[in-house]
Design an enzyme around this catalytic site. Sequence first.
Site, PDB file in Angstrom:
ATOM      1  N   HIS A  91       4.634 -24.482  -5.692  1.00 54.12           N
ATOM      2  CA  HIS A  91       3.871 -25.175  -4.650  1.00 54.12           C
ATOM      3  C   HIS A  91       3.689 -24.337  -3.387  1.00 54.12           C
ATOM      4  O   HIS A  91       2.792 -24.600  -2.581  1.00 54.12           O
ATOM      5  CB  HIS A  91       4.569 -26.496  -4.280  1.00 54.12           C
ATOM      6  CG  HIS A  91       5.664 -26.352  -3.270  1.00 54.12           C
ATOM      7  ND1 HIS A  91       6.870 -25.767  -3.578  1.00 54.12           N
ATOM      8  CD2 HIS A  91       5.738 -26.716  -1.952  1.00 54.12           C
ATOM      9  CE1 HIS A  91       7.647 -25.776  -2.498  1.00 54.12           C
ATOM     10  NE2 HIS A  91       6.985 -26.343  -1.512  1.00 54.12           N
ATOM     11  N   ASP A 121       5.226 -30.842   2.808  1.00 52.82           N
ATOM     12  CA  ASP A 121       6.043 -31.370   1.714  1.00 52.82           C
ATOM     13  C   ASP A 121       6.127 -32.888   1.759  1.00 52.82           C
ATOM     14  O   ASP A 121       5.994 -33.562   0.733  1.00 52.82           O
ATOM     15  CB  ASP A 121       7.455 -30.787   1.781  1.00 52.82           C
ATOM     16  CG  ASP A 121       7.495 -29.326   1.378  1.00 52.82           C
ATOM     17  OD1 ASP A 121       6.665 -28.909   0.558  1.00 52.82           O
ATOM     18  OD2 ASP A 121       8.373 -28.602   1.878  1.00 52.82           O
ATOM     19  N   HIS A 161      35.608 -59.012  14.854  1.00 56.16           N
ATOM     20  CA  HIS A 161      36.829 -59.785  15.086  1.00 56.16           C
ATOM     21  C   HIS A 161      37.985 -58.963  15.652  1.00 56.16           C
ATOM     22  O   HIS A 161      39.116 -59.427  15.700  1.00 56.16           O
ATOM     23  CB  HIS A 161      37.295 -60.458  13.787  1.00 56.16           C
ATOM     24  CG  HIS A 161      36.335 -61.480  13.267  1.00 56.16           C
ATOM     25  ND1 HIS A 161      35.410 -61.192  12.272  1.00 56.16           N
ATOM     26  CD2 HIS A 161      36.136 -62.791  13.584  1.00 56.16           C
ATOM     27  CE1 HIS A 161      34.696 -62.271  12.006  1.00 56.16           C
ATOM     28  NE2 HIS A 161      35.113 -63.263  12.784  1.00 56.16           N
ATOM     29  N   HIS A 197       1.665 -24.583   1.198  1.00 53.70           N
ATOM     30  CA  HIS A 197       2.013 -24.022   2.511  1.00 53.70           C
ATOM     31  C   HIS A 197       1.112 -22.866   2.930  1.00 53.70           C
ATOM     32  O   HIS A 197       1.474 -22.089   3.833  1.00 53.70           O
ATOM     33  CB  HIS A 197       3.470 -23.558   2.496  1.00 53.70           C
ATOM     34  CG  HIS A 197       4.450 -24.638   2.218  1.00 53.70           C
ATOM     35  ND1 HIS A 197       4.444 -25.845   2.881  1.00 53.70           N
ATOM     36  CD2 HIS A 197       5.495 -24.702   1.338  1.00 53.70           C
ATOM     37  CE1 HIS A 197       5.427 -26.605   2.424  1.00 53.70           C
ATOM     38  NE2 HIS A 197       6.065 -25.935   1.492  1.00 53.70           N
ATOM     39  N   ASP A 246      10.976 -25.282  -7.003  1.00 55.71           N
ATOM     40  CA  ASP A 246       9.520 -25.407  -7.092  1.00 55.71           C
ATOM     41  C   ASP A 246       8.834 -24.336  -6.244  1.00 55.71           C
ATOM     42  O   ASP A 246       8.257 -24.618  -5.194  1.00 55.71           O
ATOM     43  CB  ASP A 246       9.092 -26.804  -6.647  1.00 55.71           C
ATOM     44  CG  ASP A 246       7.633 -27.086  -6.972  1.00 55.71           C
ATOM     45  OD1 ASP A 246       6.896 -26.127  -7.271  1.00 55.71           O
ATOM     46  OD2 ASP A 246       7.229 -28.251  -6.929  1.00 55.71           O
TER      47      ASP A 246
END
Length: 442
Positions: free
Chosen positions: A216, A364, A110, A221, A213
Amino acid sequence: MALQRSDVPDHLNLCSLDDGWLDRRVFTDQQIYEAELERIFARCWLFVAHESQLPKRGSFLNTWMGEDQVLVVRQADGSVNAFLNSCPHRGNRVCNAEAGQARGFVCNYHGWSFGIDGKLTGVHEAAAYDREPTFDRSRMGLTPVAQIETYKGLVFATFDPDAPTLRDYLGDFVYYLDVILDNDEGGTEFVGGSIRSELGCNWKIAAENFAGDALHAGWTHASAADAVLGQPVSELGHADAESYHVNVNGHCWEFNLDSVGNAATLDDKRILAYLRQQEQTFRERLGDLRARMVGSISSVNLFPNFSFLPGQNTFRTWQPKGPHRTDLHTWVLVNRNAPQEVKDAWRKGAMMTFSPAGVFEMDDGDNWEFATRANAGVVTRRQPLHYGLGLGTRIEHDELPGNVYRGQINDANQRHFYRRWSDLVCSESWEEVDRRTKEREQ
């Protein structure tokens, strides 16, 4: 309207973090998610910009605080403010661009227009509004955030006028933040624009991963590390390495002091040479211990959803879009005084590793998405999750402030992340949050 205690699901209290267990339903329950939006994202200090992204008067960017879109704008006096990107007339966005420079903003619906200070400056068919005695232009501006503050280049905002100051919210965690924000007199800047992507996961799964973490890395990886570095991640450190989990107010940093370089810098000779050249400067500004943290293998999450890797210099926010979706916004941070070739090396390295096509981020993303889907099962979500690694590893350290735990392979930071999360979701006020925290630490 604030959530009432009855709106908070009773099963939140079933989390037994002292024994290392977490209720899976924190990742899947819609009612819990709504409580998060109200009691975390509408209450906590959230990262909204780096000052380098707003170089001039009228420089702006679009971002999110929870599911509320906000415009962060450099003001005429050089300060920074942020406003809901929503017209007070019918609610449409007043700016669709991701970033830029403007003299003002106009709603497409508007024709209401606003200055960079958020004030209403004009309306379509102004004569009709002038004839309306109840129309008060001073009340029709864009809604500002309640508080906005900066810490060494990082801009944070909160919707809660009763929130503690940013400095109190960060607490002693600034000791660690200065490792990457204040290791050079020139300060820092974001380079290379922003990468935006979408993940089919709960935002907390990503945030807790960056909170600490390290477990992991050597498994998830392994193949990527072989491809990029020519050796497994598990071989980059030492079994007896000096490493820690540290946390303050739910903010978490895990690091290994014996593995500076290599994976953290992608073994890029330009970055490694720069870090070596700056070693004396780091020691003078930070002291010997923190100087060893610069470029180390480490990860960080600033509660609730602002994460970074100090070695790769990738910075990101996990923007919640429901229990099962997260929008990821990614930037690269560098020292402003670093040589251009070093800045380019960090930017390209981050793109190769932690971008939608990055060799580490793809690993990931798969794990986070599958974990979110699996946790949603009717029977599956009744089973608690184990977060018990490293119970009893807390130590007192002569130099490191906050809660300190020995060992990089640990669940300590994840447990503290969820304690802070639980304190906020289950509390009706900051006073109650503080009371819960004090009672637990006694």
